[in-house]
Design a protein around this motif. Structure first.
Motif, mmCIF file in Angstrom:
data_model
loop_
_atom_site.group_PDB
_atom_site.id
_atom_site.type_symbol
_atom_site.label_atom_id
_atom_site.label_comp_id
_atom_site.label_asym_id
_atom_site.label_seq_id
_atom_site.Cartn_x
_atom_site.Cartn_y
_atom_site.Cartn_z
ATOM 1 N N GLN A 15 -90.124 -47.481 -13.355
ATOM 2 C CA GLN A 15 -91.151 -46.886 -12.503
ATOM 3 C C GLN A 15 -90.530 -46.327 -11.220
ATOM 4 O OE1 GLN A 15 -94.291 -46.297 -13.117
ATOM 5 N NE2 GLN A 15 -94.307 -47.336 -15.117
ATOM 6 N N LYS A 16 -89.501 -47.022 -10.713
ATOM 7 C CA LYS A 16 -88.834 -46.566 -9.498
ATOM 8 C C LYS A 16 -88.099 -45.243 -9.753
ATOM 9 C CE LYS A 16 -85.820 -48.192 -5.801
ATOM 10 N NZ LYS A 16 -84.967 -49.306 -5.322
ATOM 11 N N VAL A 17 -87.437 -45.139 -10.919
ATOM 12 C CA VAL A 17 -86.745 -43.894 -11.273
ATOM 13 C C VAL A 17 -87.739 -42.750 -11.427
ATOM 14 C CG1 VAL A 17 -85.412 -42.740 -13.081
ATOM 15 C CG2 VAL A 17 -84.768 -45.038 -12.324
ATOM 16 N N ILE A 18 -88.853 -43.043 -12.106
ATOM 17 C CA ILE A 18 -89.888 -42.014 -12.298
ATOM 18 C C ILE A 18 -90.425 -41.539 -10.960
ATOM 19 C CG2 ILE A 18 -92.219 -41.601 -13.180
ATOM 20 C CD1 ILE A 18 -91.521 -43.483 -15.517
ATOM 21 N N LYS A 19 -90.672 -42.504 -10.056
ATOM 22 C CA LYS A 19 -91.206 -42.152 -8.734
ATOM 23 C C LYS A 19 -90.196 -41.302 -7.953
ATOM 24 C CE LYS A 19 -93.379 -44.141 -4.657
ATOM 25 N NZ LYS A 19 -92.661 -43.300 -3.696
ATOM 26 N N THR A 20 -88.914 -41.678 -8.053
ATOM 27 C CA THR A 20 -87.869 -40.915 -7.342
ATOM 28 C C THR A 20 -87.804 -39.485 -7.855
ATOM 29 O OG1 THR A 20 -86.572 -42.927 -6.998
ATOM 30 C CG2 THR A 20 -85.408 -40.830 -6.796
ATOM 31 N N GLN A 21 -87.844 -39.336 -9.185
ATOM 32 C CA GLN A 21 -87.802 -37.999 -9.777
ATOM 33 C C GLN A 21 -89.033 -37.187 -9.389
ATOM 34 O OE1 GLN A 21 -87.353 -38.757 -13.945
ATOM 35 N NE2 GLN A 21 -85.103 -39.024 -13.807
ATOM 36 N N LYS A 22 -90.176 -37.858 -9.370
ATOM 37 C CA LYS A 22 -91.415 -37.183 -9.010
ATOM 38 C C LYS A 22 -91.371 -36.726 -7.555
ATOM 39 C CE LYS A 22 -96.429 -37.753 -9.153
ATOM 40 N NZ LYS A 22 -97.556 -38.681 -9.459
ATOM 41 N N ASP A 23 -90.824 -37.620 -6.695
ATOM 42 C CA ASP A 23 -90.717 -37.275 -5.272
ATOM 43 C C ASP A 23 -89.780 -36.066 -5.079
ATOM 44 O OD1 ASP A 23 -92.428 -39.301 -4.636
ATOM 45 O OD2 ASP A 23 -90.846 -40.727 -4.047
ATOM 46 N N LYS A 24 -88.696 -36.022 -5.847
ATOM 47 C CA LYS A 24 -87.767 -34.896 -5.757
ATOM 48 C C LYS A 24 -88.434 -33.588 -6.173
ATOM 49 C CE LYS A 24 -83.392 -37.336 -6.347
ATOM 50 N NZ LYS A 24 -82.200 -37.522 -7.214
ATOM 51 N N GLN A 25 -89.203 -33.669 -7.279
ATOM 52 C CA GLN A 25 -89.907 -32.485 -7.756
ATOM 53 C C GLN A 25 -90.910 -31.996 -6.727
ATOM 54 O OE1 GLN A 25 -91.578 -33.612 -11.514
ATOM 55 N NE2 GLN A 25 -89.593 -33.565 -12.583
ATOM 56 N N GLU A 26 -91.621 -32.906 -6.106
ATOM 57 C CA GLU A 26 -92.605 -32.538 -5.084
ATOM 58 C C GLU A 26 -91.891 -31.887 -3.896
ATOM 59 O OE1 GLU A 26 -95.875 -32.635 -5.057
ATOM 60 O OE2 GLU A 26 -96.003 -33.470 -7.086
ATOM 61 N N SER A 27 -90.721 -32.438 -3.546
ATOM 62 C CA SER A 27 -89.966 -31.890 -2.414
ATOM 63 C C SER A 27 -89.478 -30.476 -2.719
ATOM 64 C CB SER A 27 -88.772 -32.800 -2.097
ATOM 65 O OG SER A 27 -88.004 -32.267 -1.047
ATOM 66 N N LEU A 28 -89.009 -30.262 -3.960
ATOM 67 C CA LEU A 28 -88.557 -28.937 -4.352
ATOM 68 C C LEU A 28 -89.687 -27.923 -4.353
ATOM 69 C CD1 LEU A 28 -86.074 -29.887 -7.235
ATOM 70 C CD2 LEU A 28 -85.510 -29.000 -4.956
ATOM 71 N N LYS A 29 -90.841 -28.340 -4.792
ATOM 72 C CA LYS A 29 -92.019 -27.445 -4.803
ATOM 73 C C LYS A 29 -92.382 -27.043 -3.382
ATOM 74 C CE LYS A 29 -94.259 -29.030 -9.063
ATOM 75 N NZ LYS A 29 -95.454 -29.692 -9.612
ATOM 76 N N LYS A 30 -92.315 -27.961 -2.446
ATOM 77 C CA LYS A 30 -92.673 -27.671 -1.067
ATOM 78 C C LYS A 30 -91.655 -26.691 -0.466
ATOM 79 C CE LYS A 30 -95.093 -31.987 -0.043
ATOM 80 N NZ LYS A 30 -95.076 -33.221 0.768
ATOM 81 N N GLN A 31 -90.368 -26.924 -0.798
ATOM 82 C CA GLN A 31 -89.345 -26.037 -0.274
ATOM 83 C C GLN A 31 -89.499 -24.606 -0.846
ATOM 84 O OE1 GLN A 31 -85.552 -27.782 -1.118
ATOM 85 N NE2 GLN A 31 -85.884 -29.542 0.259
ATOM 86 N N GLY A 32 -89.896 -24.534 -2.150
ATOM 87 C CA GLY A 32 -90.086 -23.226 -2.766
ATOM 88 C C GLY A 32 -91.278 -22.488 -2.173
ATOM 89 N N SER A 33 -92.296 -23.249 -1.831
ATOM 90 C CA SER A 33 -93.502 -22.636 -1.250
ATOM 91 C C SER A 33 -93.220 -22.109 0.156
ATOM 92 C CB SER A 33 -94.632 -23.661 -1.174
ATOM 93 O OG SER A 33 -94.971 -24.106 -2.476
ATOM 94 N N ALA A 34 -92.317 -22.816 0.851
ATOM 95 C CA ALA A 34 -91.982 -22.403 2.215
ATOM 96 C C ALA A 34 -91.169 -21.119 2.165
ATOM 97 C CB ALA A 34 -91.214 -23.511 2.918
#
Length: 213
Positions: free
Chosen positions: A194-213
């Motif tokens: 679950q920790k790995v999944i959460k880390t990967q999910k957090d990374k994906q969310e961060s990348l999406k935010k950077q792409g939107s910016a």
């Protein structure tokens, strides 16, 4: 046994319940054994006392019989005239599930079943001696039978208690340990996943935010 049990919470609960029952069973077996031992010990002194008494009484009675035979010859015809005693009855009492006999002897009046012309005082004395031996024999039979039953029950109870203590309880404890450790390991693996999944999910969310910016 532990390796044959699938490590689930249901099996853990069931095994813990079996372990509790095994502990309870051992405690009950131990208490039963102690009660039976106490009951048997209370009879052993009586056994020794009656055995000592009956040994002396038999010697006295056979000596009296020998004296009677010497005075009249073999008195088998007189012996056959002695009436059969049917005043013995047996009941039982329970001690921790063990049936202990209680012999009741209704003493019949001492009656000489032979004619005085065929006997003498030595025959009468021998008869009285064996009458006393009969009373002691009835009492000894009751106590010895009770001791035998108690000793047999103690042996069986000890055997069952040892089986619980040395086999069943350790096996259940090993099984509980095996299942508990397996479930803990499973929880740790699930937590890591679950920790790995959460880390990967957090990374994906961060990348999406950077792409939107």
């Amino acid at each position: 046994m532990a390796n044959q049990v699938f490590p689930t919470k249901g099996n853990l609960i069931a095994t813990k319940k079996s372990l509790e029952l095994a502990y309870l069973g051992y405690d009950l077996m131990d208490k039963k054994r102690n009660v039976l031992i106490k009951e048997m010990m209370s009879l052993l002194d009586d056994v020794k006392m009656i055995r000592d008494d009956i040994t002396g009484s038999y010697q006295k009675a056979y000596y009296a019989l020998q004296e009677a035979n010497m005075s009249l010859g073999i008195i088998s015809d007189i012996v056959e005239a002695v009436p059969i005693d049917e005043g013995i009855s047996v009941t039982y009492r329970s001690v921790m599930g063990v049936e202990i006999p209680k012999v009741t002897y209704e003493k019949t009046p001492l009656r000489l079943g032979y004619g005085f012309e065929r006997a003498n005082s030595k025959v009468d004395y021998a008869y009285r001696c064996f009458y006393h031996v009969k009373e002691l024999t009835v009492k000894l039979a009751e106590i010895e039978n009770a001791v035998y039953r108690l000793a047999n029950a103690i042996r069986k109870t000890q055997k069952r208690a040892n089986a619980l203590k040395n086999i069943s309880i350790p096996e259940f404890e090993r099984t509980v340990k095996f299942i508990s450790e397996a479930l803990d390991e499973k929880d740790r693996e699930e937590f890591s996943r679950q920790k790995v999944i959460k880390t990967q999910k957090d990374k994906q969310e961060s990348l999406k935010k950077q792409g939107s910016a």
